[in-house]
Write an enzyme that holds these catalytic residues in place. Sequence first.
Site, PDB file in Angstrom:
ATOM      1  CG  HIS A 185       0.361 -21.217   8.305  1.00  0.00           C
ATOM      2  ND1 HIS A 185      -0.991 -21.359   8.548  1.00  0.00           N
ATOM      3  CD2 HIS A 185       0.813 -20.450   9.320  1.00  0.00           C
ATOM      4  CE1 HIS A 185      -1.327 -20.698   9.636  1.00  0.00           C
ATOM      5  NE2 HIS A 185      -0.249 -20.136  10.126  1.00  0.00           N
ATOM      6  CG  ASP A 210      -2.981 -23.784   6.969  1.00  0.00           C
ATOM      7  OD1 ASP A 210      -1.953 -24.472   7.126  1.00  0.00           O
ATOM      8  OD2 ASP A 210      -2.983 -22.538   7.059  1.00  0.00           O
ATOM      9  CB  SER A 243      -1.563 -20.516  13.212  1.00  0.00           C
ATOM     10  OG  SER A 243      -2.181 -19.616  12.353  1.00  0.00           O
TER      11      SER A 243
HETATM   12  N1  ARG Z   1      -2.814 -15.574   7.740  1.00  0.00           N
HETATM   13  C1  ARG Z   1      -2.495 -16.752   8.481  1.00  0.00           C
HETATM   14  C2  ARG Z   1      -1.566 -16.414   9.649  1.00  0.00           C
HETATM   15  O1  ARG Z   1      -1.330 -15.281   9.927  1.00  0.00           O
HETATM   16  C3  ARG Z   1      -1.936 -17.829   7.607  1.00  0.00           C
HETATM   17  C4  ARG Z   1      -0.582 -17.564   7.106  1.00  0.00           C
HETATM   18  C5  ARG Z   1      -0.080 -18.549   6.123  1.00  0.00           C
HETATM   19  N2  ARG Z   1       0.894 -17.869   5.307  1.00  0.00           N
HETATM   20  C6  ARG Z   1       0.629 -17.397   4.079  1.00  0.00           C
HETATM   21  N3  ARG Z   1       1.393 -16.456   3.592  1.00  0.00           N
HETATM   22  N4  ARG Z   1      -0.374 -17.842   3.382  1.00  0.00           N
HETATM   23  O2  ARG Z   1      -0.665 -17.077  10.016  1.00  0.00           O
HETATM   24  N1  ASP Z   2      -2.593 -17.180  10.881  1.00  0.00           N
HETATM   25  C1  ASP Z   2      -2.260 -16.741  12.220  1.00  0.00           C
HETATM   26  C2  ASP Z   2      -1.187 -17.592  12.867  1.00  0.00           C
HETATM   27  O1  ASP Z   2      -0.304 -18.101  12.223  1.00  0.00           O
HETATM   28  C3  ASP Z   2      -3.474 -16.668  13.059  1.00  0.00           C
HETATM   29  C4  ASP Z   2      -4.102 -15.313  13.004  1.00  0.00           C
HETATM   30  O2  ASP Z   2      -3.374 -14.311  12.936  1.00  0.00           O
HETATM   31  O3  ASP Z   2      -5.315 -15.258  13.102  1.00  0.00           O
HETATM   32  O4  ASP Z   2      -1.082 -17.691  14.065  1.00  0.00           O
END
Ligand code: ARG
Ligand code: ASP
Length: 712
Positions: A86, A223, A647
Site C-alpha cells: 500500500h 502487504d 507502515s
Molecule cells: N490501514 C493501513 C494503514 O493505515 C493500511 C492501509 C492500506 N489501505 C487500504 N485502504 N487498504 O495504512
Molecule cells: N497502515 C498505517 C500506515 O500506513 C499504519 C498504522 O496506522 O498502523 O502507516
Amino acid sequence: MKKSIKFILTGVLALAGMTARADEGMWLPSLISQRIVDMQEKGFKLSAEDIYSINQASLKDAVVLFGRGCTGELISPEGLLLTNHHCGYSQIQQHSSVEHDYLKDGFWAMSREEELPNKGLTVSFLERMDDVTEYVLKGYTPDMTEEQRVELVKKNSQALIEEATKEGNGLRATVEALYYGNQYFLFLYREYADVRLVGAPPSSIGKFGGDTDNWMWPRHTGDFSMFRIYADKDNNPAPYSKDNVPYKPKKYFHISTKGVQEGDFTFIYGFPGSTKEYIHSEGVRYIEEIGDPHKINLRTLRLDIMNKYQSQSQKVRIQYSSKNANVSNAWKKWQGEVKGIKKMKTVQTKQEFEKAFDRWAKGGEFDGVIGKLAALYAELEPYQFATDYYAETVRTVEVANVAMSVARLFLSGHEDGLVTFDQEKAKELLDAFYKDWYLPIDKESFVAVMNEYEKNVPADFKPSYYKEKLASYGSIEAWAEDMFTNSIFIDQAKAEALTAADKDAVMNDPAVEFFNEFLKWYATDIQPVTTRINRELDLAYRDYMRGQMVYCRTQRVPKAFYPDANLTLRVAYGHIKGYSPADGTYYLPSSTIKGIMEKDNPEIFDYNIPQRLRDIYAAKDYGRWADATGEVPVCFIATNHTTGGNSGSPVINADGDLIGLNFDRVWEGTMSDIVFDPEICRNIALDVRYVLFTIEKIGGASYLFDEMTFAE
Ligand code: ARG
Ligand code: ASP
C-alpha cells in the site's frame, strides 16, 4: 532564560527516562540509551549504539522515510528496499493500464534493466538528529507574545537549516518541535530521488482482504512491494539517470527466517506520523462526538458512489483504486477510534486527571492552564467544525481541484496587462487528472456531500457566495448539473487547448469559481480565527505538557512521557502477543496460509486469490517456507506502539534481524493515537517468510535472494 531552558530539559529528559506502562511509547533513537536497559530486560540483545550512532553504521542507516508518509528498509548491500504494497500502491498504479495491469497481476523485474523509475518518489536516510533547543530559542524573552516567539523560532530554525545543508549533496534538514515546543530537534536527512520498482505481488495477495479486512485481525494480507535505490557513481543522491548505479547502504538488515513465538521481543524502527497523547478532554470529546462521526458519514456517501461505479467497470476500478483506498482507510480507522475512545472512557478519565491537576496547580506556575484550554476549545469548536466540513466536502470535488490548479497557472501582474499561462505545466496536470477521473463519480459525490453541507453546517459558517448561488440554482442537484455540463474542465480536449487568452473564461468557469470562492471565504472568515486559537492552544499546551510531567513526577502518578509522533524516526518496542477483542473471544498472535484458503472466494473481489496459490496449497508446495506446524506463516501481531507512517517499518527481533514488515493496527486498538491500551492495542506485521515465499513461489523472482543475507 538560560536557567529555565536547563530546567525544562532536565525535567523532560529525566521524566522521559521514567518507567513506561507496558509497551506504550515511541522513543527518540538518539536518546534510546534511556530505554536500553528496559529493552534489554525485555529481551533485546544489542546496545544503544547498534540502534543509533553517528560514529559508526547502525540500524538507523538501514531505515528510510519512504515517500512522504511511509517507512522502508534496506535488505541488501545493493540498495534493495522493502516496504508495503500500500506504500508503493500509487507507483504500481502509475505503471498499470488495462493491458499491463500490475495491480491485478503483480510485477517482477527479472533484471536490473526492467526495474521501473518513479517520478517524484524519494527516500530519506536520517544522517543525524540533534537537540537544538538552545539555538532555536536564542533571543527569547518571557515578555514576548506567542506571535513573536513563532517568528523567532522560524528565523533561528531557518538559520540552522541553512547551516546544516550548505554542502548540498541531497542534504535536507528540518527543525521539529517536541513536547509542544518545550524541546526542538534538528533532523538532517540525505534524500535519494532515483528509486525504482523491483517487484510487487498481485493485489489479490498484496491487498488480499482489501478494505474489508483493512484494520482487522485476523489478517492475511501480503502487504509488501520492493524497490531499489540508485545513486551516482560516488554513491551520492542524483536525479534519475540510466547511468546511476545501485546505492550501497552503510547498513542493511539481515533476514531471520527462524520464526516468531508469542512473547518474543520485537522492535519497530520507523517514521510514525502523528499522535495526540496529551490533549485536553475537550479535544478528545470533539473527535469522539463531532469530528469523527461527521467525517465518517461524509465518506460513507462518497465510498458508496465509488464502489458502485468501480464494480461496473474494470477501467473505473483501476482509476479509482488508489483514491478509494485513501478515502476508505481513514474512514474505517475513525470508526474504530471512536469505539475505542468510548470503551476506554477517555474523556471521563482525562476530566478526572484534569480536576486533580487543577487542584494541585493552584497558586503555582500551571495555575489556570486547564481552564484556559477548555475555554479555547469552546471557542474553536464551531470553526473546527466548519473546517472539517469544508475539507471533506468542497475540497473533495475533483474537477474543482484540477480547475483551480490550472487557474493558478495564469499570471498577470505586468503593467501592460500581459497575461502568461504555463501551458506545459497545465497539460501535465490535466493528463494526470483525466487518466484517473470518472465524471459520474465526481458529480454524484458533489451532490451527496454538498447536500450534507447544506443540512449540517450552520448558516453563519457558510460563505455568502454559497448561499446566493444555492438560492439562484434552487438545489444542489441543479448546481451540479450546471457545473458538470458547462465547466471547461469536464472536457479534456477543451481544457488542454487553453491559452493565455482564455484567462477570463477560466476565472469565470463554474468549477473554478466554486473552489475559489470557498477558498477566499476560508482564508478570510475561518483560517485567521483558527490560526489565532491554535496559537493560543500551543502556548497553553506547552505549559500543560510540562505541567503534566511535573505533576506526575511529584505526585507519583505513573505515566510514560514520550514526544508525540511527528514523522520523525522513532523506536517502539514490545512483544508478540494475542488479545481479546470482546468478551469470550481471544485472538492468537499469528496467522497462516490456511486462513487465506478459508477466506478464498472467487465470487468476492477482495478474497479471490490467484489460482497459483490454490495449486501451491493443494500440493503443499511450500519449499523452505513452512513453519513447525507445516503451514506458511502470513501475519503476526505485537504490542508495539505504532501509527500511520509506521507502515513499511522493519519489525526486528532481539538479535537485530528482520522478522517482518509492519503494515497496520487492529481495529479495536486504533484509538492508540490518543490513548494506548496495552491490553488491546496491537500492530500488525507481515511475516518475512511470507514475503520470501511470495517472491519465490508466486513471483518466480528468487534470484533476488542472492543479494540478501540470511541470519543464522
Ligand atoms: N490501514 C493501513 C494503514 O493505515 C493500511 C492501509 C492500506 N489501505 C487500504 N485502504 N487498504 O495504512
Ligand atoms: N497502515 C498505517 C500506515 O500506513 C499504519 C498504522 O496506522 O498502523 O502507516
